[in-house]
Each structure stands twice: as C-alpha cells, then as structure tokens.
Design a protein around this motif. Structure first.
Motif, PDB file in Angstrom:
ATOM      1  N   SER A 136     -33.394   4.810  35.284  1.00 56.11           N
ATOM      2  CA  SER A 136     -32.774   3.977  34.286  1.00 56.11           C
ATOM      3  C   SER A 136     -32.952   4.328  32.850  1.00 56.11           C
ATOM      4  CB  SER A 136     -33.374   2.542  34.604  1.00 56.11           C
ATOM      5  OG  SER A 136     -34.695   2.909  34.122  1.00 56.11           O
ATOM      6  N   LYS A 137     -33.867   5.056  32.628  1.00 54.34           N
ATOM      7  CA  LYS A 137     -33.816   5.822  31.270  1.00 54.34           C
ATOM      8  C   LYS A 137     -32.828   6.823  31.214  1.00 54.34           C
ATOM      9  CE  LYS A 137     -38.843   5.490  30.073  1.00 54.34           C
ATOM     10  NZ  LYS A 137     -40.046   6.269  29.999  1.00 54.34           N
ATOM     11  N   ALA A 138     -32.612   7.270  32.231  1.00 54.40           N
ATOM     12  CA  ALA A 138     -31.343   8.375  32.024  1.00 54.40           C
ATOM     13  C   ALA A 138     -30.076   7.815  31.930  1.00 54.40           C
ATOM     14  CB  ALA A 138     -31.501   9.326  33.259  1.00 54.40           C
ATOM     15  N   ASP A 139     -29.820   6.403  32.579  1.00 51.52           N
ATOM     16  CA  ASP A 139     -28.787   6.022  32.576  1.00 51.52           C
ATOM     17  C   ASP A 139     -28.414   5.353  31.011  1.00 51.52           C
ATOM     18  OD1 ASP A 139     -27.624   6.324  35.124  1.00 51.52           O
ATOM     19  OD2 ASP A 139     -28.417   4.459  35.960  1.00 51.52           O
ATOM     20  N   ARG A 140     -29.644   5.077  30.515  1.00 59.85           N
ATOM     21  CA  ARG A 140     -29.375   4.475  29.109  1.00 59.85           C
ATOM     22  C   ARG A 140     -29.119   5.613  28.223  1.00 59.85           C
ATOM     23  NH1 ARG A 140     -34.924   2.411  27.924  1.00 59.85           N
ATOM     24  NH2 ARG A 140     -35.081   1.674  30.141  1.00 59.85           N
ATOM     25  N   LEU A 141     -29.604   6.810  28.295  1.00 59.45           N
ATOM     26  CA  LEU A 141     -28.925   8.085  27.606  1.00 59.45           C
ATOM     27  C   LEU A 141     -27.475   8.333  27.913  1.00 59.45           C
ATOM     28  CD1 LEU A 141     -31.881  10.549  27.226  1.00 59.45           C
ATOM     29  CD2 LEU A 141     -30.885   9.171  25.732  1.00 59.45           C
TER      30      LEU A 141
END
Ligand code: AMP
Ligand code: ZN
Length: 464
Positions: A436-441
């Motif tokens: 999910s953090k990667a998607d935010r990026l």
C-alpha cells in the motif's frame, strides 16, 4: 555606454582607448581561505561589466589576479600575513594553502557561471615584474629604505592627494592605524618588505634590496601593465579598496610611467548581513558552499545580486535567497515551456521585439542597470509576443544575466532524477511487501506526470 567613474564621481560617456578592445582589470581574491559571498558580489560585478561590454559588441581583454602571496592584513603594511595565517590554521605551508584555495576559487567561479577572464595571473609568478617596477620607481627617486622594507614616498608624487580624492574620508580612516615611525609620510606604503632576520619564510625571494616579499599594492600595477599595457580602460573592485589599495596603485603606476593608469574606476558597494558589511574578520559571512548546503544554487545568488544596482549596498537574507531560487526555477520552467511552444506561431510583432531589445540595451548601457533589465525580462515573459519571440529575447538577455538558460534542459534531468529516486523507493517497499505504501508512491509519481510499469527487468518509467 555610460559609466559612473569613482575618480571623477560622475557618470561619464564611456570612451575606450582602443575603439573596439576594452581593457579591464579586477582585483581578485587572496587565496588563504574560502571567498565569502560578499567577495562574490564584487567578482560578479566584474563578470557583468565584461558580459555587458561583450553584448554591446566590444572586444574585451580582462585580467583578474590571484593573490597567492600573503600581504599583511592591515592596509598599513603591518599585522599578520594572511597566507601564513591560513597555513597556521591548517598545518600546511603557505604554498599549499594558496594552491588549495586557488583551486576552490576556480571551481566556485564556474558555479557562479562567470565568463572566463583572459588572464588569471598569480602574484608568485610575477615577482620579477614587481621587482622591475620597484626598480623603476627607485630610479625615479620615489622610494626610500627603512629597517623593514622599501617604501613609496607619497610626498614625491604631486598628485597623491588629488587622485586620492577617490575617498578622502576613507583615507583619513586609513591613517588611523598605527603609524610606522620610520615612514616619512603617514600614507607611504611598502613596495618590498624584508624577511625578518633569522626567520625563514615559506614565501620569500631575492631582490636587489635583500630577501623578502612584495608589498600588497605593487602586484596589481605590475600585472595590469604586463597584460593590458600602461593605461587601461576599467579597473574594478569593492569600495573598500578605493582609499588605500587603489590610491596607491595609481600613485606607483603613474609615478613609474608618467601616464594615466586607469580611465574609469568602477567600485561595487558592499554586501551586508544584518546591516553590517559581510567580512571574514567579523565572522558574519557565508561561503558559497554554505549557501549550497541550504539548498540554494550559486545561480540563485547570482540572481539576487542582479536585483540591486552595484552602487547600492544590499542586505543578504536567507528569505531573499530562497525567493530568488524560486524565481530562477520559475524562469527555467517558462523557458522550457517556451521551447515546447516555440514552433507554434505566436502573435508576431517584430517592432515590439525590437523596441524591447532597445530598452534592454538602454538599461544595461546606463551604468549597468541590471535590476531594470531583469524586470524587463519578466515584462517580456508576460507580454503577448509569440513564444519564439519571447524565447529569443530571454535567451538574448541571458547573455548578460548569465543564468545559463540555453542549457535549461539539464533541469529536466533533475526532475527525472527525482522520479527515479521515488521509483527506487517504491521498488524497495514492494520488495519488503509494503504494497500500500508502494502504491502511494506510484500515485505520487503519476501526479508528477510519469507512468511506472513493472517489467521483467524491473520498473520502467515513462513520461505520461
Ligand atoms: P579581499 O579578499 O578582502 O581582498 O576582498 C576581495 C574583493 O571583495 C575586494 O574587491 C573587496 O573589495 C571585495 N569585498 C570584500 N568584502 C565585501 C563585501 N562585504 N561586499 C562586497 N564586496 C566585498
Ligand atoms: Zn588590486
């Protein structure tokens, strides 16, 4: 071209000695430490003068000296040798110190985007020329010997006071420093200093008068004459050099040659910090590197300096610097978008373009009025001219401003670097399973105008 001449204290029509080649000398740095950004304000003045004259189709021959001999710290030829002070501070020889800070200075002037001067001579490479000039002064009976050196007798030079009208108040201040009892007149200055007995100095040379080293002022006269001839057009420096250094340069040069030394004296006002002159001795200074550490580019400092006329002192604040960095970024973005639009036909107005260019020439020819010229550039950008006309004008003006706008593509790569960094961060998060953090990026990257695709060879970044 009109120039304010500190010698006559008047704005004068500029008439070069040799119609199409202007000879310019700028007092350069003493390489015993980093230059501070106040020094760079004065060196930038020299760059602006050179760029302006070149823009106006003058050929220019320019010299800036590198003072790598430690003249003494006070104007009265007393005090500590600056190079030795640097050497003591860093546990090195004076020669090593000079080499280190000369190299740093050369890198820093590139960062400030100064045009290369034709000659950047070192004082230590011109000892012979200085000795010869002192010999000539001796031959003409302008010198006398004391226990510590060979001095210039200012009473023999009829016009010393007259020419020193450069700044009489400053001269009186100069006279406040401790007077050497062996000097015949209080303004007499050292041409050659003897090495102290029983002490081996790092830097000393043989001379007809004994082992020693040159006084501070003689270097500029000797090198100016060597590279530019006995009379030159323009001599530049900060205002603090007027009362002593430049007054003495005039006296010794004109005594030796019997000719006028400099036609136009151009002096830059100080850079202040909290209302006080930025200076090493007060400790209230920034070196260029310290500005960069704050995320400010040297070119933003350049921008800031151009916002104030060189004959006005200016206060340095971090807020103003940040504002100039923002303005510079905005300017680059404008240039990038004009380059993209370039081929689209604009409003097209040849007469208006010509008039704006004329206006620009009027400003820069009026004693280097760069603040007005800078304001005019923004006016061009806001105008209803076509994109290619705006771009041509701005790139043309930039020959004088020196913001390197024709290279502005480089900034695009910087944007890319930022995206690449985000993509790497995202990749690392994915490897750790933090999707999910990667998607935010990914979203952040997309918002910045890029697409990221995960391929078998890793993520690929494309412009949207
Ligand atoms: P210095 O290393 O002190 O000989 O200075 C080198 C050059 O920088 C000279 O032309 C000085 O007049 C100039 N300068 C020194 N301090 C300032 C300042 N605060 N603002 C502008 N120019 C300066
Ligand atoms: Zn000088």
């Amino acid at each position: 071209m009109k120039i304010y001449n500190s010698l006559t204290k008047e704005i004068e029509q500029f008439k070069p000695i040799n119609k199409r080649e202007v000879k310019i000398y700028t007092c350069g740095p003493t390489v015993y430490d980093y230059a501070h950004v106040g020094n760079f304000r004065t060196y930038l003045l020299s760059d602006i003068v050179i760029r302006t004259l070149k823009y106006l189709n003058f050929k220019v021959k320019s010299v800036m000296n590198i003072t790598d001999v430690g003249h003494l710290t006070s104007d009265a030829d007393e005090g500590e040798d600056k190079l030795l002070k640097g050497a003591k501070r860093e546990g090195k020889t004076a020669w090593e110190i000079a080499k280190i800070y000369e190299d740093i200075f050369k890198k820093e002037i590139k960062k400030m985007n100064f045009l290369e001067v034709d000659y950047l001579p070192r004082v230590t490479d011109h000892i012979k020329e200085q000795i010869n000039l002192i010999k000539e002064l001796e031959r003409k009976s302008y010198t006398y010997k004391t226990s510590d050196g060979i001095y210039f007798d200012t009473s023999k030079f009829k016009n010393y006071q007259k020419l020193a009208q450069l700044d009489l108040k400053g001269l009186r201040e100069g006279a406040r420093v401790k007077v050497n009892p062996e000097k015949k007149n209080k303004h007499d200055f050292a041409l050659w200093k003897f090495s102290p007995k029983n002490i081996k100095r790092d830097m000393e040379w043989n001379s007809p008068w004994g082992k020693g080293f040159p006084g501070w002022h003689i270097e500029c006269s000797a090198m100016s004459m060597k590279y530019l001839g006995e009379t030159i057009d323009l001599h530049l420096g900060g205002v603090d050099l007027k009362p002593v250094h430049h007054t003495n340069e005039i006296a010794q040069s004109e005594a030796a040659t019997g000719k006028k030394f400099v036609n136009y004296w151009v002096h830059g006002e100080f850079l202040l910090i909290e209302g006080k002159k930025m200076s090493k001795s007060k400790g209230n200074y920034y070196a260029l590197g310290q500005i960069e550490e704050k995320g400010i580019e040297p070119l933003a400092l350049r921008y800031l300096f151009l916002t104030t006329h060189y004959r006005q002192s200016m206060n340095l604040t971090l807020e103003a610097l940040k504002g100039c960095q923002t303005a510079l970024n905005k300017l680059r973005e404008k240039v990038i978008s004009l380059k993209k639009e370039k081929d689209i036909k604009g409003v097209g107005n040849i007469a208006k373009t010509k008039a704006l260019r004329k206006e620009f020439i009027k400003f820069i020819s009026n004693d280097f009025n760069l603040p007005e010229a800078l304001a005019l550039m923004w006016q061009v950008l806001r105008s209803n001219l076509g994109a290619s006309e705006k771009l041509n004008l701005v790139l043309d003006f930039d020959k004088v401003f020196g913001f390197n706008l024709s290279q502005v593509k480089a900034k695009k790569n910087l944007v890319k670097k930022e995206i690449q960094a985000l993509a790497l961060k995202r990749q690392a998060l994915r490897q750790k399973g933090e999707f999910s953090k990667a998607d935010r990026l990914r979203k952040e990257i997309e918002d910045k105008g890029y697409l990221i695709e995960d391929t078998s060879r890793g993520p690929a970044i494309k412009k949207k």
